[in-house]
Motif scaffolding. Sequence first.
Motif, PDB file in Angstrom:
ATOM      1  N   GLY A 107       0.780  -1.367  -0.311  1.00 53.51           N
ATOM      2  CA  GLY A 107       0.084  -0.372  -0.514  1.00 53.51           C
ATOM      3  C   GLY A 107       1.117   1.240  -0.349  1.00 53.51           C
ATOM      4  N   ILE A 108       1.965   1.034   0.719  1.00 57.38           N
ATOM      5  CA  ILE A 108       2.982   2.521   0.759  1.00 57.38           C
ATOM      6  C   ILE A 108       4.308   1.641  -0.400  1.00 57.38           C
ATOM      7  N   THR A 109       5.130   0.989  -0.465  1.00 58.68           N
ATOM      8  CA  THR A 109       5.596   1.285  -1.142  1.00 58.68           C
ATOM      9  C   THR A 109       5.295   0.949  -2.709  1.00 58.68           C
ATOM     10  N   HIS A 110       4.347   0.207  -2.636  1.00 58.69           N
ATOM     11  CA  HIS A 110       4.653  -0.022  -4.507  1.00 58.69           C
ATOM     12  C   HIS A 110       3.223   0.328  -4.979  1.00 58.69           C
ATOM     13  N   SER A 111       2.726   1.660  -3.977  1.00 56.59           N
ATOM     14  CA  SER A 111       1.847   2.918  -4.343  1.00 56.59           C
ATOM     15  C   SER A 111       2.765   3.867  -5.306  1.00 56.59           C
ATOM     16  N   VAL A 112       4.368   4.374  -4.775  1.00 54.38           N
ATOM     17  CA  VAL A 112       4.692   5.158  -4.460  1.00 54.38           C
ATOM     18  C   VAL A 112       5.502   4.760  -5.723  1.00 54.38           C
ATOM     19  N   ILE A 113       5.680   3.581  -5.986  1.00 51.93           N
ATOM     20  CA  ILE A 113       6.589   3.099  -7.092  1.00 51.93           C
ATOM     21  C   ILE A 113       5.933   3.117  -8.760  1.00 51.93           C
ATOM     22  N   ALA A 114       4.330   3.017  -8.371  1.00 49.08           N
ATOM     23  CA  ALA A 114       3.205   3.421  -9.259  1.00 49.08           C
ATOM     24  C   ALA A 114       3.605   5.167  -9.567  1.00 49.08           C
ATOM     25  N   TRP A 115       3.111   6.426  -8.528  1.00 54.10           N
ATOM     26  CA  TRP A 115       3.294   6.957  -9.150  1.00 54.10           C
ATOM     27  C   TRP A 115       4.333   7.391  -9.767  1.00 54.10           C
ATOM     28  N   MET A 116       5.793   7.240  -9.400  1.00 51.17           N
ATOM     29  CA  MET A 116       7.004   7.617  -9.731  1.00 51.17           C
ATOM     30  C   MET A 116       7.326   6.772 -10.861  1.00 51.17           C
ATOM     31  N   ALA A 117       6.387   5.501 -11.937  1.00 51.05           N
ATOM     32  CA  ALA A 117       6.461   5.168 -13.295  1.00 51.05           C
ATOM     33  C   ALA A 117       5.831   6.071 -13.645  1.00 51.05           C
ATOM     34  N   GLY A 118       4.290   6.372 -13.156  1.00 45.32           N
ATOM     35  CA  GLY A 118       3.912   7.477 -14.415  1.00 45.32           C
ATOM     36  C   GLY A 118       4.535   8.694 -14.691  1.00 45.32           C
ATOM     37  N   LEU A 119       4.866   9.147 -13.498  1.00 46.94           N
ATOM     38  CA  LEU A 119       5.183  10.436 -13.664  1.00 46.94           C
ATOM     39  C   LEU A 119       6.938  10.227 -14.663  1.00 46.94           C
ATOM     40  N   THR A 120       7.350   8.924 -14.035  1.00 42.35           N
ATOM     41  CA  THR A 120       8.736   9.240 -15.251  1.00 42.35           C
ATOM     42  C   THR A 120       8.085   9.083 -17.017  1.00 42.35           C
ATOM     43  N   MET A 121       7.148   8.293 -16.942  1.00 44.04           N
ATOM     44  CA  MET A 121       6.685   7.910 -18.094  1.00 44.04           C
ATOM     45  C   MET A 121       6.016   9.441 -18.946  1.00 44.04           C
ATOM     46  N   ILE A 122       5.362  10.174 -18.171  1.00 44.50           N
ATOM     47  CA  ILE A 122       5.032  11.253 -18.831  1.00 44.50           C
ATOM     48  C   ILE A 122       6.339  12.212 -19.494  1.00 44.50           C
ATOM     49  N   ILE A 136      11.717   3.122 -18.387  1.00 44.52           N
ATOM     50  CA  ILE A 136      12.416   2.522 -17.062  1.00 44.52           C
ATOM     51  C   ILE A 136      10.620   2.295 -16.662  1.00 44.52           C
ATOM     52  N   GLY A 137      10.090   4.071 -16.930  1.00 41.26           N
ATOM     53  CA  GLY A 137       8.886   3.686 -16.149  1.00 41.26           C
ATOM     54  C   GLY A 137       7.870   3.019 -16.820  1.00 41.26           C
ATOM     55  N   PHE A 138       8.158   2.200 -17.365  1.00 40.21           N
ATOM     56  CA  PHE A 138       6.804   0.996 -18.320  1.00 40.21           C
ATOM     57  C   PHE A 138       7.770   0.208 -17.830  1.00 40.21           C
ATOM     58  N   ILE A 139       8.818   0.442 -17.171  1.00 43.63           N
ATOM     59  CA  ILE A 139       9.850  -1.184 -17.074  1.00 43.63           C
ATOM     60  C   ILE A 139       8.601  -1.676 -15.442  1.00 43.63           C
ATOM     61  N   VAL A 140       8.937  -0.543 -14.857  1.00 49.32           N
ATOM     62  CA  VAL A 140       8.801  -0.841 -13.157  1.00 49.32           C
ATOM     63  C   VAL A 140       7.369  -1.017 -13.102  1.00 49.32           C
ATOM     64  N   ILE A 141       6.693  -0.796 -13.834  1.00 42.28           N
ATOM     65  CA  ILE A 141       4.865  -0.747 -13.875  1.00 42.28           C
ATOM     66  C   ILE A 141       5.007  -1.983 -13.436  1.00 42.28           C
ATOM     67  N   TYR A 175      -5.897   1.423 -13.982  1.00 42.07           N
ATOM     68  CA  TYR A 175      -6.166   1.783 -14.722  1.00 42.07           C
ATOM     69  C   TYR A 175      -5.468   3.429 -15.472  1.00 42.07           C
ATOM     70  N   VAL A 176      -5.032   3.632 -14.877  1.00 46.69           N
ATOM     71  CA  VAL A 176      -4.091   5.392 -14.950  1.00 46.69           C
ATOM     72  C   VAL A 176      -3.065   4.547 -15.478  1.00 46.69           C
ATOM     73  N   LEU A 177      -2.062   4.094 -15.029  1.00 46.20           N
ATOM     74  CA  LEU A 177      -1.197   3.930 -15.075  1.00 46.20           C
ATOM     75  C   LEU A 177      -1.162   2.728 -16.334  1.00 46.20           C
ATOM     76  N   GLY A 178      -1.762   2.055 -16.509  1.00 46.13           N
ATOM     77  CA  GLY A 178      -1.737   1.494 -17.917  1.00 46.13           C
ATOM     78  C   GLY A 178      -2.317   2.319 -19.356  1.00 46.13           C
ATOM     79  N   VAL A 179      -2.963   3.426 -19.117  1.00 46.84           N
ATOM     80  CA  VAL A 179      -3.489   4.645 -20.066  1.00 46.84           C
ATOM     81  C   VAL A 179      -1.686   5.019 -20.566  1.00 46.84           C
ATOM     82  N   ILE A 180      -1.589   5.642 -19.752  1.00 41.38           N
ATOM     83  CA  ILE A 180      -0.134   6.539 -19.338  1.00 41.38           C
ATOM     84  C   ILE A 180       0.868   5.158 -20.314  1.00 41.38           C
ATOM     85  N   GLY A 181       1.198   4.323 -20.115  1.00 42.45           N
ATOM     86  CA  GLY A 181       2.400   3.360 -20.695  1.00 42.45           C
ATOM     87  C   GLY A 181       0.983   3.365 -22.157  1.00 42.45           C
ATOM     88  N   LEU A 182       0.177   3.425 -22.569  1.00 44.87           N
ATOM     89  CA  LEU A 182      -0.204   3.632 -23.968  1.00 44.87           C
ATOM     90  C   LEU A 182       0.169   4.487 -24.620  1.00 44.87           C
TER      91      LEU A 182
END
Lengths: 112, 493
Positions: free
Chosen positions: B268-283, B307-312, B404-411
Motif C-alpha cells: 500500500g505504501i511502497t508499491h503505490s509510491v513506485i506506481a506514482w514514480m513510474a507514471g511520472l517517469t513515463m510522462i 524504465i517507467g514502463f518496466i517498473v509498472i 487503469y491510469v498507469l495502463g493508459v499512461i503506458g499506452l
Amino acid sequence: MEILMSITVGVLFMVATYLMLSRSIFRIVMGLVIISHGAHLLILTMGGLQNGMPPLLGQEAANYTDPLPQALILTAIVISFGLTAFVLVLAYRTYDAHKTDDLDQLRGTSDE
Amino acid sequence: MNNIVILPIVIPFLTGALLVLFPKYVMIQRLLSVLSFLAVMGTAVHLLQQVGGEGIQILNLGGWEAPFGIVLVADTFSLLLVITSCIVALGCLIYSFQSIEWERERFYYYAFIQFLITGVNGSFLTGDIFNLFVFFEVMLLASYVLLSLGGLKKQLRAGIMYVLINIVSSMLFIVAVAYLYAVTGTLNMAHLSVRVAEAGQPDLLTAIALLFLVIFAVKSALLFFYWLPESYSAPPTAISALFAGLLTKVGVYAIFRMFTLIFYHEPGITHSVIAWMAGLTMILGSIGAVAYGNIQKVLAYNIVIAIGFIVIGIAVFQEAALTGAIYYLIHDMVVKTLLFLLGGAMVGLVGTYQLKEMSGMIRNHPYLGWMFFIASFALVGVPPLSGFFGKLLVLQGTLETQFYVLGVIGLLSSLAVLYSTMKIFMNGFWGENQLSKEDEKTSTHGLLLPCTLLICVSLFLGIGVEWVNPYVAAAASDLMNPAVYIEAVLGPA
C-alpha cells in the motif's frame, strides 16, 4: 553515546549537503569527502557502540565489539578513497580544459 | 553448491586483468574480449539449463553457510539478464572495433569494458546486499572511466556531473545498508527477507525501503533522471550504447529484487509510491522525447520512458504484469542498444546530432534505414516484433488490478515513443538527399554487423516468444514466491 554520534553524523551530512550545493567543484569534492565520513561513522554507530574488546581472539575477553561493521567500513573507505582520487583528477582535468571550476560556467554551449 | 555460478563474474574479471598487461596489442585485446563474452554466455546458458532442471543454483563463497558468508544466487531472472547483458556487450564491442579511435583503444578501453561487465554480472548474481553495493561500485567506476576516456571537453563536463550524482547515491546506499543492519542484524538477502517477514515490516523498515527506492531510482533513472540525457550523449556511440543497454537496467534489477524478495509486506505504501514514480517517469520522459530535435537526446529520453514502463510490473505486483515487465526489460536492453548504435552510425555519417541538418539517407544507406525502422517498431511494440508481448502482458496486468491510469499512461507513452523515433526516421532517411557518398564523414563499414546481430536477437525475442516465454514465466513466478529463493539459499525451513 549513540545519540551523540547520531548528532555528529547529522552535522556532517548537513555540512556536506551545503558544500555540494555550492558552485565550485573543489568545494563539492570536499562535500563528498565529508559525506563519506558521515556514512562511515553511521555504519559504526548503527552496528552498536556497546563496550567490548577489539575483535581480536587473542584478547580472551567475555565480549567483543561487532566485527562486521568494521569490515564494511574498511571496504567502503577504500572504495570512497578510489572515488575521491578519481574525482580530484577529473576535476583537475576539467579545470585544465575549461579554465574554470565554476559549475555555472560548465553548462552546454549552443552549438552542441 | 555449484562452482559454475561464479564464472560469469570471474571470466570477465580475469580477462580484464590480463588485458591491462598489454594495452598496445589491440588485435589480441579484441580477440580476448570477444572470447570472454562468448565464454560467459556459454556458462550462463548452461546454468540456465541447470536451474530449469534442479532449481535455483547457489554458491556459498569460501564454504561458509548462507547467512554468514557471501552467497551467489543464480535464478532464472538473474541468468536471463546475464545472458542479455553479454549479448548487448558483445554487440557494442564489435561496433567499437570500427568506431573507437586508436587513442582510446590503447588506453585500456577493452579492459574497462570487461570490468564493467564484471560489475554488472556480479550485481545480477549476488545474494548479499553489501556485496551488491560493491559490485555497483565496480560497475560505476568502470563507467566513470569509460565516460571520460578520451578527455574531450564535453566528456569532462558530463563526467563531473555523472560522477557526483552517483557518488551521492552510493553514499546513500551505505547509509541505507547501515540502517538495515541496525534493524535486522543481517546483510544476506534471503535472511533479510526472513527477518523482515518476522517483524512484519514495521514503519521503520518501510522508511528504509523507501530510502532504497530513492537510491535505485537515481541509479536507474526512475523519476530522478535529470543526470541521464547529458551524460549519455557525451561519450562515443559504442560506450553510450553500452550504458543505455546495461547501467540503468541494473538499477531496475535491484528494484525488482528488493521489492519482491525483501520489502513486499506494505505494498500500500511502497508499491503505490513506485506506481506514482513510474507514471511520472513515463510522462516526463515522453515530453523530453517529443521535444528534442537531437538524436541522442531523443533516444536518451526513450530510455527513461522504458524504465517507467518496466517498473509498472513491480508497481502492479501481479504475476502477468511481472512476466511482461521482465520480458520487456530483456527486449529493451537489446533494442535500446541497437537504436543507440544505429543512431550513432547516422550521426557519424552526417557529422551532426541535429535532425534538421540531415535528410534522405535512405538513398545511400537503405540497410541502415530499414534496420532503424524495424528497431523503432520493435521498441514501440508492433505485434510480430519483440516489444509487443511484454507490453501486452504489462497492460493486461494493469487492467486486472485496476491500475487503469498507469495502463493508459503506458499506452500513450508508446505513442510518444513512436512519434519520437519516426521523427528521427522521417527526418533522417526520407526527403531530399543532401549527402553524396563523398561528403560522408565516416563509412558504415563494419558498423552494421553488430547491429544485424542485435536485430536478429530482437526478432528472435519477438517471433520466438513461445520458446522464451517458459523461462520468463519461471523467473516471474520465482519473484512472486520469495519462499523459493529463501529455501534455496538458507535450506528448507
